[in-house]
Design an enzyme around this catalytic site. Structure first.
Site, PDB file in Angstrom:
ATOM      1  CG  ASP A 128      -0.067   8.656  49.527  1.00 29.20           C
ATOM      2  OD1 ASP A 128       0.021   8.487  50.754  1.00 29.20           O
ATOM      3  OD2 ASP A 128      -1.157   8.768  48.936  1.00 29.20           O
ATOM      4  CG  ASN A 164     -10.290  11.963  42.502  1.00 29.02           C
ATOM      5  OD1 ASN A 164      -9.976  11.090  43.306  1.00 29.02           O
ATOM      6  ND2 ASN A 164      -9.407  12.818  42.014  1.00 29.02           N
ATOM      7  CG  HIS A 220      -7.187   9.823  44.802  1.00 29.11           C
ATOM      8  ND1 HIS A 220      -7.321  11.190  44.876  1.00 29.11           N
ATOM      9  CD2 HIS A 220      -7.000   9.421  46.076  1.00 29.11           C
ATOM     10  CE1 HIS A 220      -7.216  11.573  46.138  1.00 29.11           C
ATOM     11  NE2 HIS A 220      -7.027  10.521  46.885  1.00 29.11           N
ATOM     12  CD  GLU A 250      -5.432  12.942  42.198  1.00 26.68           C
ATOM     13  OE1 GLU A 250      -6.520  12.334  42.239  1.00 26.68           O
ATOM     14  OE2 GLU A 250      -5.159  13.880  42.968  1.00 26.68           O
TER      15      GLU A 250
END
Ligand code: GLP
Length: 255
Positions: free
Chosen positions: A67, A136, A138, A143
């Site tokens: 990414d 979280n 991800h 996400e």
């Protein structure tokens, strides 16, 4: 899926590097999927040591990063381009022509994302994809709520992710709002996955990833469906796990 719990972050990093090095040794022309974030830094340091002291040879390897932030120039010290050159590429003998990091400055992002997917296929697919995990749950910048079949595309970052990553920027305002990320489907196409997690901040996400139901709300849980996935954590990231896991690989699945 093999879960391995090491005592310390250093041991986690060392095992991560050994597993990656094994792939490079067995297949010099391998395709490595690489990750950013603070977790893989010590693994990269160990790979650099292996290159310098043991002759680990990356000259025929190809790399694809997961990414990149949208809008950060390659020279920006928080861009993932910069990160990868500083923390790994500059210090090993990878051929710069074989290195791929998504271009956050691309004018036509959807066209770029299609091109990126094509390059992975052209290279023969990813042999080993290294992953970190967000607090979280991800993976890359997929996400919660991301399609489990998603491909490389632009994503809006969660406020929690922006807050987690704000420590690297001068202020929260400077943290980009968007990123280009390989999709979950792209990641799952890799022949093998290696997810590293360290620190108490990852404990909840790791528990859900290893023991929870598969859900788009915790994207890393998809790893349960991969036939060749290894998760290596340190003790702190493993505190919420309820089952017993070994400290050494039972079967060295990565090859
Ligand atoms: C970023 C990256 C992820 C990485 C995550 C965790 O959001 N896009 O690939 O896994 O951070 O980073 P850290 O290792 O710093 O906790």
């Amino acid at each position: 899926m093999e879960v391995i719990i090491k005592e310390t972050p250093e041991q986690m990093a060392r095992l991560g590097a050994e597993l990656i090095a094994e792939v490079v040794r067995r297949k010099p022309k391998c395709v490595l999927g690489l990750a950013t974030g603070s977790t893989p830094v010590s693994t990269y340091r160990e790979l650099i040591r292996m290159h310098k002291n043991e002759g680990l040879d990356f000259s025929r390897a190809t790399t694809f990063n997961l990414d990149e932030y949208v809008g950060l120039a390659h020279e920006h010290d928080q861009s993932y381009h910069f990160f990868m050159w500083e923390n790994l590429f500059k210090q090993i003998n990878v051929n710069p022509k074989n290195v791929h990091v998504p271009d956050g400055m691309a004018k036509d992002i959807p066209a770029f994302c299609r091109w990126y997917e094509e390059q992975i296929v052209k290279a023969g697919g990813i042999d080993l994809q290294l992953l970190g995990i967000g607090s979280n749950g991800h993976i890359a910048f997929n996400e919660p709520g991301s399609s489990l079949g998603s491909r490389t595309r632009v994503k809006t970052l969660d406020e929690r992710t922006r807050a987690d990553n704000a420590r690297f920027f001068k202020s929260m305002n400077e943290v980009p709002k968007y990123a280009i990320t390989m999709g979950i489907g792209t990641i799952m196409d890799a022949r093998q996955l290696l997810l590293l997690a360290s620190g108490a901040g990852k404990a909840e996400a790791i528990q859900k990833t290893c023991e929870g139901p598969i859900t788009a709300m915790v994207p890393a849980t998809i790893v349960q469906l991969h036939p060749k996935a290894v998760i290596v954590t340190d003790k702190a990231a493993a505190v919420k796990l309820t089952r017993e896991y070994p400290a050494e690989p039972r079967v060295l699945v990565l090859q």
